[in-house]
Enzyme design. Structure first.
Site, short mmCIF file in Angstrom:
data_model
loop_
_atom_site.label_atom_id
_atom_site.label_comp_id
_atom_site.label_asym_id
_atom_site.label_seq_id
_atom_site.Cartn_x
_atom_site.Cartn_y
_atom_site.Cartn_z
N TYR A 1 0.82 -1.20 0.00
CA TYR A 1 0.00 0.00 0.00
C TYR A 1 0.86 1.26 0.00
O TYR A 1 1.68 1.47 0.90
CB TYR A 1 -0.93 0.03 1.21
CG TYR A 1 -1.90 -1.13 1.31
CD1 TYR A 1 -2.21 -1.91 0.20
CD2 TYR A 1 -2.52 -1.44 2.52
CE1 TYR A 1 -3.10 -2.97 0.29
CE2 TYR A 1 -3.41 -2.50 2.62
CZ TYR A 1 -3.69 -3.26 1.51
OH TYR A 1 -4.57 -4.31 1.61
N GLY B 1 -14.26 -5.71 1.94
CA GLY B 1 -15.30 -5.38 0.96
C GLY B 1 -16.72 -5.66 1.38
O GLY B 1 -17.54 -6.02 0.52
N PRO B 2 -17.10 -5.51 2.66
CA PRO B 2 -18.47 -5.85 3.05
C PRO B 2 -19.53 -4.95 2.42
O PRO B 2 -20.69 -5.36 2.30
CB PRO B 2 -18.45 -5.70 4.58
CG PRO B 2 -17.35 -4.72 4.85
CD PRO B 2 -16.31 -5.03 3.81
N VAL B 3 -19.15 -3.74 2.02
CA VAL B 3 -20.14 -2.87 1.37
C VAL B 3 -19.89 -2.77 -0.14
O VAL B 3 -20.41 -1.88 -0.81
CB VAL B 3 -20.17 -1.45 2.00
CG1 VAL B 3 -20.67 -1.53 3.43
CG2 VAL B 3 -18.82 -0.77 1.94
N GLY C 1 -18.70 0.33 -1.98
CA GLY C 1 -19.66 1.41 -1.83
C GLY C 1 -21.02 1.15 -2.45
O GLY C 1 -21.97 1.92 -2.22
N LEU D 1 -23.16 -0.91 -1.64
CA LEU D 1 -24.14 -1.16 -0.58
C LEU D 1 -24.02 -0.14 0.54
O LEU D 1 -24.53 -0.38 1.65
CB LEU D 1 -23.95 -2.57 -0.02
CG LEU D 1 -24.19 -3.73 -1.01
CD1 LEU D 1 -23.84 -5.06 -0.37
CD2 LEU D 1 -25.64 -3.73 -1.49
#
Length: 302
Positions: free
Chosen positions: A51, A198-200, A203, A205
């Protein structure tokens, strides 16, 4: 916030962690956000040597100076930069891992890493050699535990079978339920924890971000995601937003130990962390959400 063990290890983390990749390179702003996260009870901080060409690790290192015992520090290895050249090459060799960890320790300003993760992996890698490197670092006290970050079932199966990994970091959300087919049951069977990124769904969700949904996601048309959002919003109220519902869905699987949504602002961070103070989804809610998911054309990586 609920606390979970990662696998059968002695690493205990809050179920809402912080994916540090989205912090950016504004050092002062990022450090303030990291301090706020720790103050809110976030313990799992996930970064990687890749990163911002190592800058992310440096910022995290500065932020946790004097607070090292308050966090479970996770970073990753495997993407080797070649001096004087753009980009990186994949290198899962023992020799590279043994050298790369020294650079991560220096940037993080610590003498140990709680969770060291292979940042990818293929079946062409020298897997036994890679595992040997992690095991040696663990014996030497340089790392406490190790895991891998992968979405490839064939690779995941090999490490589950051949190593003592305690965690798997993988993408998983209402819009990407591929891990439910094989990977999450495999982890549950072997007592390995999933760390969900990445649960949403980038973006798609996220509360108030229908614009993100309209762009589509993993082969799902934007129009289908917008329709899904409208159905999901029926399960939301003033106490639980769409973002928080999505996070809680990723936490609903028994194999999930933590989720690591990113945050680039205090408001976003607090909203994510609050999901950890909400009740788990009921079985009925989980079943209903699964029945609403639109089909996509994105195939599983092997």
């Amino acid at each position: 916030m609920r606390q979970n063990k990662l696998g059968a290890s002695d690493l205990v983390v809050g179920e809402i962690g912080l994916g540090c990749m989205s912090l950016g390179t504004d050092e002062q702003k990022a450090i303030l956000l990291l301090h706020e996260a720790i103050d809110l009870g976030v313990t799992l901080l996930d970064t990687a040597d890749l990163y911002d060409e190592g800058r992310n690790e440096e910022i995290v290192g500065k932020a946790i100076k004097g607070r090292r015992s308050d966090v479970v520090l996770a970073t990753k290895v495997g993407n080797r930069r070649i001096p004087g050249k753009d980009g990186w090459v994949w290198d899962a060799s023992k020799a590279y891992i043994m050298e790369a960890v020294k650079d991560s320790l220096r940037r993080l300003q610590t003498d140990y890493i709680d969770l060291y993760q292979l940042h990818g992996g293929t079946l062409d890698d020298p897997i036994d050699e890679t595992i040997e490197a992690f095991e040696q670092l663990k014996r030497e006290g340089v790392i406490r535990q190790y895991g891998i970050s992968s979405i490839r079932p064939n690779v995941i199966r090999e490490y589950v079978k051949r190593s003592h990994m305690v965690s798997l970091m993988s993408q998983y959300s209402i819009l990407d339920r591929r891990p439910e087919e094989e990977v999450l049951p495999l982890l549950a069977e072997h007592g390995i924890s999933a760390i969900v990124r990445g649960p949403v769904a980038s973006g798609a969700l996220a509360h108030g971000r229908e614009d993100k949904a309209q762009k589509g996601y993993l082969g799902i048309e934007g129009e289908e995601i917008v329709k899904l959002r409208h159905h999901l919003e029926q399960l939301c109220d003033e106490k639980r937003s769409l973002t928080q519902l999505a996070i809680r869905y990723s936490l609903a699987h028994p194999a999930t130990g933590a989720v690591i949504p990113g945050a680039s602002s205090s408001e976003q961070l607090r909203h994510n962390v609050e999901a950890g103070n909400l009740p788990p989804l009921t079985e009925q809610e989980v079943s209903l959400i699964r029945s609403l998911r639109p089909a996509n054309t994105y195939t599983q990586h092997r």
